[in-house]
Design a protein around this motif. Structure first.
Motif, PDB file in Angstrom:
ATOM      1  N   GLY A 168      20.276  27.226  11.648  1.00 43.45           N
ATOM      2  CA  GLY A 168      20.897  27.858  12.388  1.00 43.45           C
ATOM      3  C   GLY A 168      22.353  27.849  12.701  1.00 43.45           C
ATOM      4  O   GLY A 168      23.263  27.826  12.662  1.00 43.45           O
ATOM      5  N   SER A 169      22.015  27.323  14.631  1.00 42.25           N
ATOM      6  CA  SER A 169      23.509  26.327  14.600  1.00 42.25           C
ATOM      7  C   SER A 169      24.253  25.477  14.225  1.00 42.25           C
ATOM      8  O   SER A 169      24.930  25.237  14.062  1.00 42.25           O
ATOM      9  CB  SER A 169      23.435  25.828  16.433  1.00 42.25           C
ATOM     10  N   ILE A 170      23.249  24.907  13.041  1.00 44.50           N
ATOM     11  CA  ILE A 170      23.836  23.443  12.538  1.00 44.50           C
ATOM     12  C   ILE A 170      23.422  23.206  11.329  1.00 44.50           C
ATOM     13  O   ILE A 170      22.434  23.763  10.810  1.00 44.50           O
ATOM     14  CB  ILE A 170      23.663  21.622  13.539  1.00 44.50           C
ATOM     15  N   ASN A 171      24.005  23.132  10.533  1.00 45.58           N
ATOM     16  CA  ASN A 171      23.701  22.679   9.267  1.00 45.58           C
ATOM     17  C   ASN A 171      24.089  20.936   8.182  1.00 45.58           C
ATOM     18  O   ASN A 171      22.753  20.719   7.875  1.00 45.58           O
ATOM     19  CB  ASN A 171      24.562  23.793   8.520  1.00 45.58           C
ATOM     20  N   THR A 172      24.811  20.614   8.997  1.00 44.40           N
ATOM     21  CA  THR A 172      25.638  19.500   7.833  1.00 44.40           C
ATOM     22  C   THR A 172      26.290  18.639   8.723  1.00 44.40           C
ATOM     23  O   THR A 172      25.230  19.151  10.699  1.00 44.40           O
ATOM     24  CB  THR A 172      27.158  20.207   7.331  1.00 44.40           C
ATOM     25  N   VAL A 173      25.780  17.167   8.477  1.00 44.28           N
ATOM     26  CA  VAL A 173      26.268  15.824   9.385  1.00 44.28           C
ATOM     27  C   VAL A 173      27.290  16.109  10.966  1.00 44.28           C
ATOM     28  O   VAL A 173      27.631  16.073  11.835  1.00 44.28           O
ATOM     29  CB  VAL A 173      26.392  15.042   8.490  1.00 44.28           C
ATOM     30  N   GLN A 174      28.215  16.790   9.946  1.00 45.58           N
ATOM     31  CA  GLN A 174      29.753  17.334  11.026  1.00 45.58           C
ATOM     32  C   GLN A 174      28.952  18.492  11.792  1.00 45.58           C
ATOM     33  O   GLN A 174      29.256  17.953  13.127  1.00 45.58           O
ATOM     34  CB  GLN A 174      30.245  17.537   9.903  1.00 45.58           C
ATOM     35  N   ASP A 175      28.347  19.414  11.926  1.00 46.32           N
ATOM     36  CA  ASP A 175      27.241  19.624  12.984  1.00 46.32           C
ATOM     37  C   ASP A 175      26.942  19.559  14.361  1.00 46.32           C
ATOM     38  O   ASP A 175      26.660  19.811  14.780  1.00 46.32           O
ATOM     39  CB  ASP A 175      26.937  21.616  12.135  1.00 46.32           C
ATOM     40  N   TYR A 176      26.085  18.381  13.248  1.00 47.10           N
ATOM     41  CA  TYR A 176      25.754  17.768  13.998  1.00 47.10           C
ATOM     42  C   TYR A 176      26.087  16.823  15.631  1.00 47.10           C
ATOM     43  O   TYR A 176      26.131  16.733  15.984  1.00 47.10           O
ATOM     44  CB  TYR A 176      24.164  16.950  13.264  1.00 47.10           C
ATOM     45  N   VAL A 177      27.139  16.153  14.263  1.00 52.13           N
ATOM     46  CA  VAL A 177      28.009  15.384  15.879  1.00 52.13           C
ATOM     47  C   VAL A 177      28.801  16.791  16.267  1.00 52.13           C
ATOM     48  O   VAL A 177      28.979  16.189  17.836  1.00 52.13           O
ATOM     49  CB  VAL A 177      29.115  14.398  14.675  1.00 52.13           C
ATOM     50  N   ASN A 178      29.968  17.483  16.125  1.00 47.62           N
ATOM     51  CA  ASN A 178      30.238  18.694  16.786  1.00 47.62           C
ATOM     52  C   ASN A 178      29.244  18.806  18.463  1.00 47.62           C
ATOM     53  O   ASN A 178      29.943  18.832  19.171  1.00 47.62           O
ATOM     54  CB  ASN A 178      30.720  19.841  16.275  1.00 47.62           C
ATOM     55  N   ALA A 179      27.981  19.107  17.879  1.00 51.57           N
ATOM     56  CA  ALA A 179      27.170  19.799  18.973  1.00 51.57           C
ATOM     57  C   ALA A 179      27.321  18.931  19.911  1.00 51.57           C
ATOM     58  O   ALA A 179      27.073  19.147  20.910  1.00 51.57           O
ATOM     59  CB  ALA A 179      25.782  20.126  18.015  1.00 51.57           C
TER      60      ALA A 179
END
Length: 499
Positions: free
Chosen positions: A233-244
């Motif tokens: 949903g709000s995150i998909n990739t590892v980088q999304d996780y880091v950014n969140a």
């Protein structure tokens, strides 16, 4: 002596000698005293007229002494005004210097210097007296100068009061408020935790991990506020996780592809426990926020930094951040760019090198004492954030500003100074006119005294040349009279020759 009979020749010679002796006595008195009229018996009219003239000259001489002292009193006031004018011009220079800088601290120092000059003006005014009379010390110091014997001709010199510069009837220069200092503080804390995502890269999908599936919810809590992210949903990739994670205040996260770990640094308040977990909604298993299946969250308890710790150990600092210190006027006295070697001590030293600001560090807290307002800000939005519910912002230290803080304040003071200079010029002109009047009357009185004394002298002073010639003539006459008397006696003695 009726039984003794003198001849007429002898008697005439004796009378002549007596008259000559009387004339010699009078001439000797004139030569001795220098006066031809020594008493009323000599010449009543001249004697009393000369006495009247000399008495008036004496009265005027007494007034002349008072006029001379009055001149000195006015001159003392004039000297005081001249020096006060220089001090006011010095105050104006200080105000102009303050106008040339935007540093609030420097302007505060100038306001203190300005007040010191005003104090010197008041002290100088008090020291401008002469023989107990001070024309710069206000009421009670009026100076009355009398010019003639019956006091019908006089001059009153009104004083001014510069012993208090704030008086509206004087210089109207009030002391400036120099402001009051303030205190503030901020904490420096940090800690690091790692979340393992084996086999992934920054671009990898999180759902490819064992125990992970779409719709899993990752929760990040600081013990007060919990933030959630949905996989797929709000995150998909590892980088999304880091950014969140990076979007949460007070945290900084990076992905180390060499170890396949997300490295999280915290700058949250000391003692705050950071908790990270992932649930099994939609499939998979509960994990610690990483790949490990467990119901135990990944936790990080933040602790206070030490003086030797590098700033990047805190989630509020990154390499390349710039810390900027500004005062209440927006003036920037210092800034610091963070690198991987910048320590807490470096930051404290920077703060202590700023004029008007003192910093001490103890127990993870930087205590600030500022003489003026200061603001410490950073290009890093996570700077000075102690919890998720807090917003980013600079460290504020709000002091009471001096009356030289703004340009408007200084310009208002400059206007008052210009008015004070006009007042000083007016007072100097007034005292100058009075001094000129007294000096002119002094010169006139000196001339009048001289005229009176010369007139009196013309009535009673002897002509020494004339009296000297008279004495010489009388001495010759006396000698001739003595010779004549001797001859007359010899004529009578010739009768004895008959016997």
């Amino acid at each position: 002596m009726s039984d003794i009979v003198l001849t007429s020749a002898v008697r005439e010679n004796l009378l002549s000698l007596k008259r000559t002796a009387d004339l010699q006595s009078r001439t000797q008195e004139r030569l001795a005293t220098g006066l031809k009229v020594n008493s009323a018996l000599d010449n009543p009219n001249s004697f009393f007229t000369a006495a009247s003239l000399n008495d008036r000259a004496g009265d005027l001489s007494n007034l002349l002494d008072n006029m001379g002292q009055s001149v000195q009193t006015i001159r003392a006031a004039g000297d005081g005004i001249e020096s006060i004018t220089k001090l006011v011009e010095s105050a104006k220079a200080i105000a102009n210097q303050a106008l040339q800088t935007q540093s609030e601290y420097q302007r505060k120092i100038y306001s203190q210097q300005y007040n010191d000059v005003l104090q010197q003006i008041e002290d100088l005014a008090r020291d401008s007296g002469y023989k107990g009379k001070n024309l710069l010390a206000g009421p009670g110091n009026e100076l009355e100068v009398i010019f003639n014997e019956d006091s019908t001709s006089n001059l009153t010199v009104d004083p001014v009061d510069y012993t208090d510069t704030s008086l509206s009837g004087g210089l109207n220069l009030a002391d400036l408020a120099t402001g009051a200092g303030a205190t503030s503080s901020f904490n420096l804390q940090g800690g690091t935790v790692r979340i393992s995502l084996p086999g992934l890269q920054a671009s990898s999908d999180l759902s490819s991990l064992p125990n992970w599936a779409d719709n899993n919810v990752i929760s990040v809590s600081d013990g007060v506020t919990t933030n959630s992210f949905t996989v797929g949903g709000s995150i998909n990739t590892v980088q999304d996780y880091v950014n969140a994670i990076n979007n949460l205040g007070g945290l900084q996260a990076t992905f180390d592809e060499a170890t396949d770990q997300i490295v999280i640094g915290s700058g949250l308040s000391a003692g705050t426990t950071l908790s990270i977990s992932k649930d099994a909604t939609g499939g998979g298993s509960e994990t610690n926020g990483g790949s490990t299946a467990t119901t135990v969250d990944t936790t990080l308890t933040t602790s206070a930094l030490t003086a030797a710790a590098t700033l990047i150990n805190s989630g509020g600092f990154r390499v390349g951040d710039t810390i900027t210190i500004t005062d209440g006027n927006g003036f920037e006295p210092a800034s610091l760019e963070i690198d991987d070697q910048t320590t807490v001590s470096d930051l404290v030293s920077l703060l202590n090198n700023i004029k008007g600001l003192q910093a001490t560090f103890s127990g993870g807290s930087v205590s600030l004492v500022g003489e003026v307002s200061f603001s410490i800000s950073s290009t890093n939005p996570d700077f000075n954030i102690g919890g998720f519910a807090m917003t980013s912002g600079p460290v504020g230290l709000t002091a009471t500003g001096s009356e030289f803080k703004t340009d408007t304040d200084i310009e208002r003071t400059l206007q008052a100074i210009n008015s004070a200079l006009d007042e000083l010029r007016s007072a100097a002109s007034s005292f100058g006119a009075s001094l000129s009047t007294v000096q002119i009357r002094t010169d006139f009185t000196e001339e009048l005294i001289n005229t009176l004394e010369v007139g009196a002298g013309a009535l009673i002073i002897a002509d020494m040349n004339e009296e000297g010639a008279n004495m010489l003539a009388l001495q010759t006459r006396q000698q001739l009279s003595s010779t004549a008397l001797s001859l007359a006696n010899q004529a009578e003695q010739s009768v004895l020759n008959l016997f």
